[in-house]
Design a protein around this motif. Structure first.
Motif, mmCIF file in Angstrom:
data_model
loop_
_atom_site.group_PDB
_atom_site.id
_atom_site.type_symbol
_atom_site.label_atom_id
_atom_site.label_comp_id
_atom_site.label_asym_id
_atom_site.label_seq_id
_atom_site.Cartn_x
_atom_site.Cartn_y
_atom_site.Cartn_z
ATOM 1 N N CYS A 74 62.304 9.967 -2.186
ATOM 2 C CA CYS A 74 62.975 11.258 -2.253
ATOM 3 C C CYS A 74 61.929 12.232 -2.773
ATOM 4 C CB CYS A 74 64.166 11.173 -3.205
ATOM 5 S SG CYS A 74 65.018 12.742 -3.472
ATOM 6 N N CYS A 76 62.360 14.490 -4.928
ATOM 7 C CA CYS A 76 62.625 14.927 -6.304
ATOM 8 C C CYS A 76 61.657 14.208 -7.263
ATOM 9 C CB CYS A 76 64.077 14.649 -6.693
ATOM 10 S SG CYS A 76 64.423 12.947 -7.176
ATOM 11 N N GLY A 79 62.373 10.464 -7.386
ATOM 12 C CA GLY A 79 62.232 9.814 -6.085
ATOM 13 C C GLY A 79 60.788 9.640 -5.636
ATOM 14 N N CYS A 85 66.922 7.342 -6.967
ATOM 15 C CA CYS A 85 67.445 8.508 -7.688
ATOM 16 C C CYS A 85 68.880 8.782 -7.244
ATOM 17 C CB CYS A 85 66.573 9.722 -7.408
ATOM 18 S SG CYS A 85 66.587 10.199 -5.673
ATOM 19 N N HIS A 87 69.994 11.235 -5.617
ATOM 20 C CA HIS A 87 70.083 11.773 -4.252
ATOM 21 C C HIS A 87 70.169 10.654 -3.219
ATOM 22 C CE1 HIS A 87 67.675 14.710 -6.716
ATOM 23 N NE2 HIS A 87 68.814 15.325 -6.493
HETATM 24 ZN ZN LIG Z 1 65.951 12.362 -5.558
#
Ligand SMILES: [Zn+2]
Length: 151
Positions: A74, A76, A79, A85, A87
């Motif tokens: 991810c 982020c 991530g 994470c 998400h």
């Molecule tokens: Zn994430």
């Protein structure tokens, strides 16, 4: 990639992999409708999640199947370290929900078709299925008895 992502990603499996805290945060993210899109291809799931903070770019999430299980990434801060994470949890839940909705839609169409075809054709079709599958045969008999009993 033979194993489909759907065979691996189940609600309970995800919860076990990520732990309850990340799961709850992911679920909250999903329920807040922050998942903008989710696309599945064999062995892979891709999605975009809207950040809660203003001014950030949407997070791009990817989950894929490999020999030793599931891999994820991810954009982020968590991530990018290849950790699961919230998400990732959110797009997995969005995908499961999308699949469930599509299955329901398919059943609704089937219901409509079944109520439209002539009854003798329906009976013949059910008998063909009962002949192929002993469990269905048993279920159909049970259904008949229940229905007759409630008349
Ligand atoms: Zn994430």
């Amino acid at each position: 990639m033979e194993r489909g992502i759907a065979n691996i990603l189940h609600r309970d499996t995800i919860a076990v992999i990520v732990g309850s805290q990340t799961f709850e945060r992911g679920e909250a993210c999903f329920k807040a409708r922050r998942v903008e899109r989710v696309d599945a291809s064999p062995g892979e799931l891709k999605g975009v999640v809207r950040p809660s903070e203003q001014g950030r770019r949407p997070y791009t999430v990817r989950v894929w199947v490999r020999e030793e299980g599931v891999a994820y990434e991810c954009t982020c801060p968590i991530g990018v370290r290849l950790q699961f994470c919230k998400h990732t949890v959110a797009i997995a839940l969005a995908y499961l929900e999308k699949e469930r909705a599509e299955a329901e839609q398919g059943l609704a169409l089937l219901r409509q078709a079944l109520t439209t075809i002539p009854q003798p054709a329906l009976v013949e079709g059910l008998l063909v299925m009962a002949r192929r599958n002993m469990d269905w045969s048993t279920e159909l008999k049970r259904m008949c008895l229940e229905t007759l009993g409630s008349l």
